[in-house]
Design a protein around this motif. Sequence first.
Motif, short mmCIF file in Angstrom:
data_model
loop_
_atom_site.label_atom_id
_atom_site.label_comp_id
_atom_site.label_asym_id
_atom_site.label_seq_id
_atom_site.Cartn_x
_atom_site.Cartn_y
_atom_site.Cartn_z
N GLY A 28 4.60 -64.76 -84.71
CA GLY A 28 4.00 -63.79 -84.11
C GLY A 28 4.96 -62.96 -83.12
O GLY A 28 4.70 -61.62 -83.01
N ILE A 83 -8.06 -64.33 -87.12
CA ILE A 83 -7.03 -64.08 -86.30
C ILE A 83 -5.81 -64.36 -87.14
O ILE A 83 -4.88 -63.46 -87.19
CB ILE A 83 -7.10 -65.01 -85.02
N LEU A 100 -2.97 -61.28 -88.15
CA LEU A 100 -1.47 -61.32 -87.59
C LEU A 100 -0.51 -61.86 -88.47
O LEU A 100 0.70 -61.95 -88.50
CB LEU A 100 -1.38 -62.34 -86.29
N TYR A 119 -0.23 -63.50 -78.94
CA TYR A 119 -1.09 -64.46 -79.59
C TYR A 119 -1.13 -65.76 -78.76
O TYR A 119 -0.11 -66.43 -78.25
CB TYR A 119 -0.76 -64.54 -81.19
N PHE A 156 -4.67 -61.72 -78.85
CA PHE A 156 -5.64 -62.65 -79.76
C PHE A 156 -5.47 -63.96 -79.35
O PHE A 156 -4.42 -64.46 -79.12
CB PHE A 156 -5.21 -62.68 -81.12
#
Lengths: 307, 253
Positions: A174, B48, B52, B78, B161
């Motif tokens: 991420g 989600i 991502l 996240y 998120f």
Amino acid sequence: MWSILYSSNFHWVLTSTLILGAAAGMVGCLAYWKKQSLMSDALAHAALPGVIIGFLLIGEKNIVYLILGAAISALIGAFFIQWVQSATRISEDTAMGMVLSIFFGFGIMLLTIVNRTAGGNQSGLDSFIFGQAASMVKSDVFTMLTLAIGVIVIVFVGFKEWKIYLFDPSFAKGIGLSLKGMNVVYTLVLVTTIVIGIQAVGVILIAALLIIPSVSARYWTDSFRLMISLSALFGGVSGVLGTFISAVGNGWPTGPFIVVVAAFFFVISLVLGKEKGILINYLERRSQRKQMLVTPSPSIINVKGGK
Amino acid sequence: MSKTVLKVENLTASYRKNYVLEDVNFEIAQGSLTGIVGPNGAGKSTLIKTLLRLHPPITGTVDFYGLPFKDAQRVIGYVPQRGSVDWDFPTNALDVVVMGLYGKIGWLKRPSKAHKRLAYEALQKMGMETYANRQISQLSGGQQQRVFLARALVQDADFYFMDEPLAGVDAATEKAIMAILKELKSYGKTVMVVHHDLQTVEDYFDHVLFLNRTVVKHGKTLQVFTKENITKTYGGNLRIHFAEEESHVVHPL
């Protein structure tokens, strides 16, 4: 029989097993938290056919080619394990078990054939099974040292990246860390550590040098940095002591002695370790129980009945 | 009208051969606080992860801020499910929060004192400063969740998120987390939260996205959080599903 201890070649051999043990201890920590301790064992066994094929192609025991052969063979093994579990219904542990035994069986078969042919016996390929550190010559030692130091540097420089990659890979991705890239580097350092270790420790036992020091280190610390350092220390000392003991006996294999020394450190850590070692756990529980007895409360029932 | 920060069109994703998400379409406005609700197996976490790019989509487009994903990634935070990591990992709470800064610190560089101070402040905000040096396995579930939240805060993202941040946490933690979410919203940040408790949706979120493999309904909570839509999403009797959802709190998807 003690004369070997004074030769300069032997000092180089000791240095190389020290650095090898340290590298294996560090990479072992990565494998430990990637929950892939057994993977290293499978890859080590899978390296054997490559060693023999490397020898067959070159016709001499040149460590560079043998290491290259071992690395290719281990990587093919790694690829098979990956492929089998993604493309078939076979689970990872089964895939590892299959690759381990099939590659090793194939390697032993090749070894037998080579040993039957002229010159095979003198080549000392047998020592790749249980390791023969003393048989290494200076060029072997330099190749090994260079690669082992390379592995240590990679683990050291990317310390923060390894930490997040192992602790929380999806978060790592991420924030932009390439998991594919990390997987590749991880596999490369793992395979490199294994293949440089097989001459000194042997294909059967090199995995122990990856697994045991890291588990021992876990008993002493709750910090990842310290765990890696301790694991390197345990691995390095095991490497040196094991090599030393095996050199005293003429022609004794090195691998088993290194593993026994490593196991000795493990038992000490298991019992005396500061983090959840058996003794500390016992003492803590006893003092808790004593406290409970001094100030009786309803929860004493739980203490007696439960843990 | 606030501007659209996320536009999802025709998104489809699968695990092995089962379609988990089919033809998902929605738009999210800046500064909204959206609860994603739906039964277990509805694809909430997958949604989600697919947005991502942690899970590959089969078809469809995801557009953050009209930017290429690489650039958008910088402003996205996240918070994974608490159960997705091994809490026995040898590290402490402060260290986990510092991980939120790794992107900013730059790869292969070491965190500085200033970074650690930022992380400590984020822990303070979550009421966790006394646990900064605590080994993470010695934290309670609620405390672990707060550490995850602190790590997200320190990222200073524009779009967050969160995957079930309220699952299995105590009332105090739930309150603390919701206060932070409201604060993020007040700064104009956008938040999407996978949520499992239908009874608190009206209090917590200004937008609701009903999901059951596709978007059943999406809009302002006041307008779309109706019995009809809940029944449509969960199917069958509403009361049974309330009970079922509660029992699932312990094992999130």
